[in-house]
Design an enzyme around this catalytic site. Sequence first.
Site, PDB file in Angstrom:
ATOM      1  CB  SER A   1      -0.882   0.030   1.250  1.00  0.00           C
ATOM      2  OG  SER A   1      -0.054   0.025   2.389  1.00  0.00           O
TER       3      SER A   1
ATOM      4  CE1 TYR B   1      -4.252  -1.285   1.440  1.00  0.00           C
ATOM      5  CE2 TYR B   1      -3.443  -2.580  -0.411  1.00  0.00           C
ATOM      6  CZ  TYR B   1      -3.567  -2.384   0.946  1.00  0.00           C
ATOM      7  OH  TYR B   1      -2.988  -3.271   1.811  1.00  0.00           O
TER       8      TYR B   1
END
Length: 118
Positions: free
Chosen positions: A25, A58
């Site tokens: 991430s 993300y």
Amino acid sequence: MLRHMLKSKIHRAVVTDANLNYVGSITIDRDLMDAADILENEKVTIVNNNNGARFDTYVIEGERGSKVICLNGAASRLVQKGDVVIILTYTVLQDEECHNHKPRLVFMDGNNNIKELG
């Protein structure tokens, strides 16, 4: 017709860390997320100005005021601490919505302070 349009951009953020041994991430300071209208777990495209890498991941919320921009997991192999990156999000709009759409633009200085909003 539907079109993919830029929703928000954090322009020229500086990578503060790269952590290979973390779930993949990007960790972003909550203040920057708010300024750019980015939510936790939202898909982002990262563009590394130093090496040309472009990839998706993300968002994980970072501590408010920390100025953190940390790439985690496999994505950490595509950046180094100190690299300048652009963080992009997109939205899908109907044709008639596109002409009035204004993306949220956040321009950074070299210390991950917000220099200007556009």
